[in-house]
Design an enzyme around this catalytic site. Sequence first.
Site, PDB file in Angstrom:
ATOM      1  N   GLU A 116       0.827  -1.224   0.000  1.00 23.72           N
ATOM      2  CA  GLU A 116       0.000   0.000   0.000  1.00 23.72           C
ATOM      3  C   GLU A 116       0.859   1.271   0.000  1.00 23.72           C
ATOM      4  O   GLU A 116       0.383   2.342   0.373  1.00 23.72           O
ATOM      5  CB  GLU A 116      -0.948   0.015   1.212  1.00 23.72           C
ATOM      6  CG  GLU A 116      -1.858  -1.189   1.352  1.00 23.72           C
ATOM      7  CD  GLU A 116      -2.890  -1.341   0.232  1.00 23.72           C
ATOM      8  OE1 GLU A 116      -2.914  -0.501  -0.688  1.00 23.72           O
ATOM      9  OE2 GLU A 116      -3.644  -2.320   0.271  1.00 23.72           O
ATOM     10  N   HIS A 139      -2.709   2.396   8.367  1.00 19.37           N
ATOM     11  CA  HIS A 139      -3.812   1.596   7.819  1.00 19.37           C
ATOM     12  C   HIS A 139      -3.960   0.319   8.631  1.00 19.37           C
ATOM     13  O   HIS A 139      -2.963  -0.301   9.003  1.00 19.37           O
ATOM     14  CB  HIS A 139      -3.520   1.259   6.346  1.00 19.37           C
ATOM     15  CG  HIS A 139      -4.422   0.201   5.783  1.00 19.37           C
ATOM     16  ND1 HIS A 139      -5.785   0.369   5.663  1.00 19.37           N
ATOM     17  CD2 HIS A 139      -4.162  -1.054   5.329  1.00 19.37           C
ATOM     18  CE1 HIS A 139      -6.308  -0.732   5.134  1.00 19.37           C
ATOM     19  NE2 HIS A 139      -5.351  -1.618   4.931  1.00 19.37           N
ATOM     20  N   HIS A 141      -7.249  -2.896  10.039  1.00 17.10           N
ATOM     21  CA  HIS A 141      -8.529  -3.569   9.781  1.00 17.10           C
ATOM     22  C   HIS A 141      -9.341  -3.735  11.066  1.00 17.10           C
ATOM     23  O   HIS A 141      -9.591  -4.870  11.483  1.00 17.10           O
ATOM     24  CB  HIS A 141      -8.262  -4.951   9.162  1.00 17.10           C
ATOM     25  CG  HIS A 141      -7.401  -4.952   7.941  1.00 17.10           C
ATOM     26  ND1 HIS A 141      -6.683  -6.062   7.524  1.00 17.10           N
ATOM     27  CD2 HIS A 141      -7.139  -3.985   7.019  1.00 17.10           C
ATOM     28  CE1 HIS A 141      -6.014  -5.783   6.417  1.00 17.10           C
ATOM     29  NE2 HIS A 141      -6.256  -4.527   6.089  1.00 17.10           N
ATOM     30  N   GLU A 169     -17.004  11.604  22.846  1.00 22.89           N
ATOM     31  CA  GLU A 169     -15.654  12.010  22.429  1.00 22.89           C
ATOM     32  C   GLU A 169     -15.479  12.107  20.909  1.00 22.89           C
ATOM     33  O   GLU A 169     -14.549  12.760  20.445  1.00 22.89           O
ATOM     34  CB  GLU A 169     -14.634  10.982  22.932  1.00 22.89           C
ATOM     35  CG  GLU A 169     -14.343  11.106  24.414  1.00 22.89           C
ATOM     36  CD  GLU A 169     -13.484  12.322  24.719  1.00 22.89           C
ATOM     37  OE1 GLU A 169     -12.350  12.381  24.216  1.00 22.89           O
ATOM     38  OE2 GLU A 169     -13.965  13.208  25.438  1.00 22.89           O
ATOM     39  N   HIS A 210     -12.974  -3.357   3.982  1.00 27.13           N
ATOM     40  CA  HIS A 210     -11.526  -3.607   4.069  1.00 27.13           C
ATOM     41  C   HIS A 210     -10.921  -3.066   5.376  1.00 27.13           C
ATOM     42  O   HIS A 210     -10.352  -3.829   6.144  1.00 27.13           O
ATOM     43  CB  HIS A 210     -10.805  -3.010   2.849  1.00 27.13           C
ATOM     44  CG  HIS A 210      -9.333  -3.267   2.828  1.00 27.13           C
ATOM     45  ND1 HIS A 210      -8.637  -3.677   1.709  1.00 27.13           N
ATOM     46  CD2 HIS A 210      -8.398  -3.156   3.803  1.00 27.13           C
ATOM     47  CE1 HIS A 210      -7.360  -3.846   2.018  1.00 27.13           C
ATOM     48  NE2 HIS A 210      -7.187  -3.533   3.277  1.00 27.13           N
TER      49      HIS A 210
HETATM   50  O1  2HA Z   1      -0.668  -5.142   3.783  1.00 31.68           O
HETATM   51  O2  2HA Z   1      -3.572  -4.406   4.827  1.00 31.68           O
HETATM   52  O3  2HA Z   1      -4.293  -3.506   2.478  1.00 31.68           O
HETATM   53  C1  2HA Z   1      -1.851  -5.755   4.059  1.00 31.68           C
HETATM   54  C2  2HA Z   1      -2.978  -4.841   3.879  1.00 31.68           C
HETATM   55  C3  2HA Z   1      -3.322  -4.462   2.506  1.00 31.68           C
HETATM   56 ZN    ZN Z   2      -5.493  -3.636   4.410  1.00 31.55          ZN
END
Ligand code: 2HA
Ligand code: ZN
Length: 270
Positions: A116, A139, A141, A169, A210
């Site tokens: 990414e 980033h 999940h 908050e 995602h």
């Molecule tokens: O690298 O999260 O979006 C793994 C991820 C890709």
């Molecule tokens: Zn990801």
Amino acid sequence: MKDILTAPFMVDMIRTVTNMYNHGWDERNGGNVSLLLEEKDVAEYLDVKQVLRTLETGFSAPELEGKYFLVTGTGKYFKNVQYAPDVNLGIVRLRDGGRQADLLWGYTDGGRFTSEFPAHMMSHVARMKVNPQNRVIMHCHPANLLAMTYVHSLDEKEFTRTLWQMCTECIVVFADGVNVLPWMLCGTNEIGEATAEKMRTARLVVWAQHGIYGAGADLDETFGLIETAEKGAEIYMKIAHLPLVNTITDEQLHQLEKRFNVKAREGYLK
Ligand code: 2HA
Ligand code: ZN
């Protein structure tokens, strides 16, 4: 030359990705983080003239010419970073208008930066224009934010308002709201460009089905931003199937704006 594993930026990165893993946000190789470094800070620990390898980035970003980043590696597991930082992390310096990255440290098993990387670098460019203090793109999940994208409208105003209503908050921490991208193929320049575009108006960008991107001045602040949005999403997922009896009203959100001296995204409150 000082030991780079004692550098504050390194210690901070290792602690942060470990904490992200411990929060359940980064299963397997999920997630990636990039931290903008100052040359003078890097030079205390590395000979910045010593290039180990040169990596192609696959995009151009002239604004990042000569800039240094500490970045998580592709395919690497956050849970392993604390045990082998030099394998799982790398320090690169961009050149040739961002098309190439000189590796100065790390990725010692022959690896490279996160898949990414385009979304990270393009988002850095976008956020720097809004806030020159921005140093971090993160980033991951988080389960509840992801779950929310299956059952809630992806309209940015509606998504943001729901999160603001879920904990007091939320509006204080992200008055600029949450932008949302529909499902797109990850790891591409296209999602990188789309993410950077969304980063112009908010520090949080949800990737539907995602995960989420966050931006901030340091690792703690960016972690806290995602943590707060994820808490809001967790409350939503606990109550979405129950009759709603109470909420935080727009009048109360306006009170929070005044009390904490934040300005809600234009047009998002009645
Ligand atoms: O690298 O999260 O979006 C793994 C991820 C890709
Ligand atoms: Zn990801």
